[in-house]
Design a protein around this motif. Sequence first.
Motif, mmCIF file in Angstrom:
data_model
loop_
_atom_site.group_PDB
_atom_site.id
_atom_site.type_symbol
_atom_site.label_atom_id
_atom_site.label_comp_id
_atom_site.label_asym_id
_atom_site.label_seq_id
_atom_site.Cartn_x
_atom_site.Cartn_y
_atom_site.Cartn_z
ATOM 1 N N UNK A 85 10.379 5.219 5.064
ATOM 2 C CA UNK A 85 9.293 4.257 5.291
ATOM 3 C C UNK A 85 8.018 5.012 5.641
ATOM 4 N N UNK A 86 6.951 4.728 4.894
ATOM 5 C CA UNK A 86 5.675 5.419 5.066
ATOM 6 C C UNK A 86 4.643 4.452 5.647
ATOM 7 N N UNK A 87 3.999 4.855 6.724
ATOM 8 C CA UNK A 87 2.953 4.046 7.335
ATOM 9 C C UNK A 87 1.665 4.144 6.541
ATOM 10 N N UNK A 88 1.075 2.997 6.201
ATOM 11 C CA UNK A 88 -0.132 2.942 5.396
ATOM 12 C C UNK A 88 -1.227 2.173 6.135
ATOM 13 N N UNK A 89 -2.423 2.157 5.546
ATOM 14 C CA UNK A 89 -3.556 1.393 6.079
ATOM 15 C C UNK A 89 -3.935 0.318 5.071
ATOM 16 N N UNK A 90 -4.064 -0.937 5.486
ATOM 17 C CA UNK A 90 -4.363 -2.035 4.556
ATOM 18 C C UNK A 90 -5.667 -1.804 3.798
ATOM 19 N N UNK A 91 -5.640 -2.047 2.488
ATOM 20 C CA UNK A 91 -6.840 -1.958 1.677
ATOM 21 C C UNK A 91 -7.129 -0.588 1.100
ATOM 22 N N UNK A 92 -6.350 0.431 1.477
ATOM 23 C CA UNK A 92 -6.608 1.785 0.995
ATOM 24 C C UNK A 92 -5.908 2.014 -0.347
ATOM 25 N N UNK A 93 -6.539 2.827 -1.190
ATOM 26 C CA UNK A 93 -5.986 3.165 -2.502
ATOM 27 C C UNK A 93 -5.478 4.599 -2.472
ATOM 28 N N UNK A 94 -4.177 4.779 -2.616
ATOM 29 C CA UNK A 94 -3.574 6.109 -2.525
ATOM 30 C C UNK A 94 -3.220 6.699 -3.885
ATOM 31 N N UNK A 95 -3.571 6.033 -4.957
ATOM 32 C CA UNK A 95 -3.245 6.510 -6.295
ATOM 33 C C UNK A 95 -2.026 5.794 -6.848
ATOM 34 N N UNK A 96 -1.973 5.675 -8.165
ATOM 35 C CA UNK A 96 -0.898 4.931 -8.832
ATOM 36 C C UNK A 96 0.506 5.472 -8.562
ATOM 37 N N UNK A 97 0.743 6.795 -8.610
ATOM 38 C CA UNK A 97 2.109 7.289 -8.356
ATOM 39 C C UNK A 97 2.673 6.812 -7.028
ATOM 40 N N UNK A 98 1.841 6.801 -5.987
ATOM 41 C CA UNK A 98 2.290 6.342 -4.672
ATOM 42 C C UNK A 98 2.421 4.821 -4.660
ATOM 43 N N UNK A 99 1.416 4.127 -5.196
ATOM 44 C CA UNK A 99 1.400 2.670 -5.144
ATOM 45 C C UNK A 99 2.513 2.042 -5.976
ATOM 46 N N UNK A 100 2.860 2.679 -7.098
ATOM 47 C CA UNK A 100 3.820 2.087 -8.033
ATOM 48 C C UNK A 100 5.270 2.498 -7.782
#
Length: 263
Positions: free
Chosen positions: A131-146
Amino acid sequence: MPALLKLLTAALFTCLSLAAYGEKLRIVTEPWAPYVYDDHGTMRGLDYETTVTVFQRLGVDVEWQFLPWKRCLAMLDQGNADGALDIFHSHDRDTLLLYPSEPLSEVEFVLYYANERPHPAQTLEDLHNLTVGTSPGYLYGSPFADSTLFHREPAPSHEANFGKLLLGRIDLVITDRRVGQHVLKEMGLEDKVSQAPVVVSRQQQFLAVRRGAGMDLLVQRFAAELKRFKQEPAYAALSAKYGGFQANTASGHTVEQQESSAP
């Protein structure tokens, strides 16, 4: 003469546009130290101070507001803000926003883990079932997001994410390298958290404004003045002031943070 006339016309349209907005450009951003942050009532940061300098040279007054990033985006959508500082370029926002050709800086998204529960990931595949902690609204790139290999859990702030990491509620935190090191230093966690080797993505940050009368000309002038300022000793000094962080990596060695702003 034609070139001078064109420049004067651009300046005139920009001034008229800003007058329509109440003579001040309303810029929203989220605290994102060391790029932009509130230091006991004084706004500081590499990108903030760079932007202030550029707008001063252009003769543009700015009204600043710090908000959570999702609210910044909502204010842009609703027309309650004229622009946003340190926003990534997204084609989904092209119909709403104008981006200068010159970026303010470049971020490098990396992962951090608690030393008591090490996860020295070399690739995203190493995050299987974590489980990775993220920040709402941030774009981390497609490989991470998908990716479907791991879970994502948002938190309202970077400090909250690192707090959850130490409590074992998440396995890793994703954030920019310089931001992560700044937060760890402020929280006194430099000896308790390390950076994993994998670099998730690199993205440029911009000062973007809502589309409107004269705003395309403002963006052009901003880009030209920003590029000019980056060639000056004053920018080199500012860059050095905010670029000298060090990161503890999984190998145990120290990696000096290199200034990665676009030339």
